[in-house]
Scaffold this active site. Structure first.
Site, PDB file in Angstrom:
ATOM      1  CB  SER A 196    -118.698   6.200  55.002  1.00 42.09           C
ATOM      2  OG  SER A 196    -118.395   6.998  54.155  1.00 42.09           O
TER       3      SER A 196
HETATM    4  N1  SAH Z   1    -118.792   6.068  48.882  1.00 43.11           N
HETATM    5  C1  SAH Z   1    -117.403   5.808  48.695  1.00 43.11           C
HETATM    6  C2  SAH Z   1    -116.872   6.825  49.564  1.00 43.11           C
HETATM    7  C3  SAH Z   1    -115.101   7.374  49.134  1.00 43.11           C
HETATM    8  S1  SAH Z   1    -114.422   8.780  49.775  1.00 43.11           S
HETATM    9  C4  SAH Z   1    -117.015   4.602  49.311  1.00 43.11           C
HETATM   10  O1  SAH Z   1    -118.073   3.745  49.782  1.00 43.11           O
HETATM   11  O2  SAH Z   1    -116.003   3.929  49.275  1.00 43.11           O
HETATM   12  C5  SAH Z   1    -115.033   9.878  48.820  1.00 43.11           C
HETATM   13  C6  SAH Z   1    -114.641   9.825  47.294  1.00 43.11           C
HETATM   14  O3  SAH Z   1    -115.383  10.898  46.575  1.00 43.11           O
HETATM   15  C7  SAH Z   1    -113.288   9.585  46.986  1.00 43.11           C
HETATM   16  O4  SAH Z   1    -113.082   8.271  46.407  1.00 43.11           O
HETATM   17  C8  SAH Z   1    -112.923  10.904  46.426  1.00 43.11           C
HETATM   18  O5  SAH Z   1    -111.841  10.443  45.284  1.00 43.11           O
HETATM   19  C9  SAH Z   1    -114.491  11.171  45.633  1.00 43.11           C
HETATM   20  N2  SAH Z   1    -114.274  12.273  45.026  1.00 43.11           N
HETATM   21  C10 SAH Z   1    -113.927  13.584  45.599  1.00 43.11           C
HETATM   22  N3  SAH Z   1    -114.197  14.540  44.893  1.00 43.11           N
HETATM   23  C11 SAH Z   1    -114.853  14.111  43.774  1.00 43.11           C
HETATM   24  C12 SAH Z   1    -115.629  14.910  42.545  1.00 43.11           C
HETATM   25  N4  SAH Z   1    -115.450  16.308  42.562  1.00 43.11           N
HETATM   26  N5  SAH Z   1    -116.104  14.070  41.867  1.00 43.11           N
HETATM   27  C13 SAH Z   1    -115.967  12.736  41.860  1.00 43.11           C
HETATM   28  N6  SAH Z   1    -115.417  12.141  43.019  1.00 43.11           N
HETATM   29  C14 SAH Z   1    -114.948  12.751  44.090  1.00 43.11           C
END
Ligand code: SAH
Length: 226
Positions: free
Chosen positions: A71
């Protein structure tokens, strides 16, 4: 020579970081001094690919592989500020991704539990946590829409991917009092929602329009789109 070069670039990243705090966070209402200090300290560039280091402090999200994104700094700061952390909390994060948000949380609470569904991202994030000597966190590969019941309840829960609804298990695993921040809405556009549990009552309010990658799981979307 190498040492000099790396000291110089470390200094350049420090400058970029404090500029990010001054120009992107403070003017938009991030005013929790602990959040500002953590954003000023956590080396965001180390959580993205070498090729993206120079862009790491820009006012936008960046790709982190596997079709996912880190983000924009403001969104990380806003979601963190909404949790109102004081340093004593146990926090659950769903969506470790590159681990940047996780590291910011770890700087502001007692213990972070973080769940990521994609193994490659979990593994890469763990390497960065070790390199930065961040030890007050525990991560696992799983469907985070189910929460992490073994360590519940959590004083705060943050979901960094967007689902169609607030997953029930997360509300159940929230402490009382407790706060949960999650983007909720359609695939392409959502609203940031703050759910509070207090004296047995659960209330929620929306904060602003946002755009996140999809939360995939039993209590999220069924599969990846596109
Ligand atoms: N906080 C992260 C944001 C990554 S984007 C950062 O700073 O990089 C969101 C993330 O959520 C992705 O890596 C995706 O794989 C993960 N995600 C999506 N659905 C999920 C679930 N049900 N359980 C765990 N992770 C999930």
């Amino acid at each position: 020579m190498t040492v000099l070069f790396s000291a110089a670039s470390t200094h350049a990243y420090e400058k970029a970081r404090s500029r990010m705090v001054r120009e992107q966070l403070e003017p938009r209402g991030i005013n929790d001094p602990r959040v500002l200090a953590a954003m000023d300290r956590v080396p965001r560039h180390l959580f993205v690919d070498d090729a993206l280091h120079a862009q790491a402090y820009g006012d936008f999200p960046l790709p982190i592989g596997e079709g996912q994104t880190i983000s924009q700094p403001y969104m990380v700061a806003l979601m963190t500020q909404l949790l109102g952390l004081t340093g004593k909390e146990r926090v659950l994060e769903v969506g470790t991704g590159c681990g940047y948000q996780t590291a910011v949380l770890a700087a502001l609470c007692e213990q972070v539990y973080t769940v990521e569904r994609i193994k490659a991202l979990h593994v890469r994030a763990r390497r960065v946590f070790d390199r930065l000597h961040i030890f007050n966190l525990l991560g696992k590969i799983d469907d985070g829409t189910l929460g992490w019941p073994e360590h519940a309840p959590y004083d705060a829960i943050i979901v960094t991917a967007a689902g169609p609804t607030v997953p029930d298990p997360l509300v159940e695993q929230l402490a009382d009092p407790g706060v949960l921040v999650i983007p909720v809405g359609e695939r392409g556009s959502q609203q940031l929602v703050v759910v509070r549990k207090e004296a047995g009552e659960v209330t929620s309010r929306t904060v602003e329009d946002v755009r996140f990658v999809s939360l995939i799981g039993d209590h999220g979307w069924r599969e990846q789109h596109g």
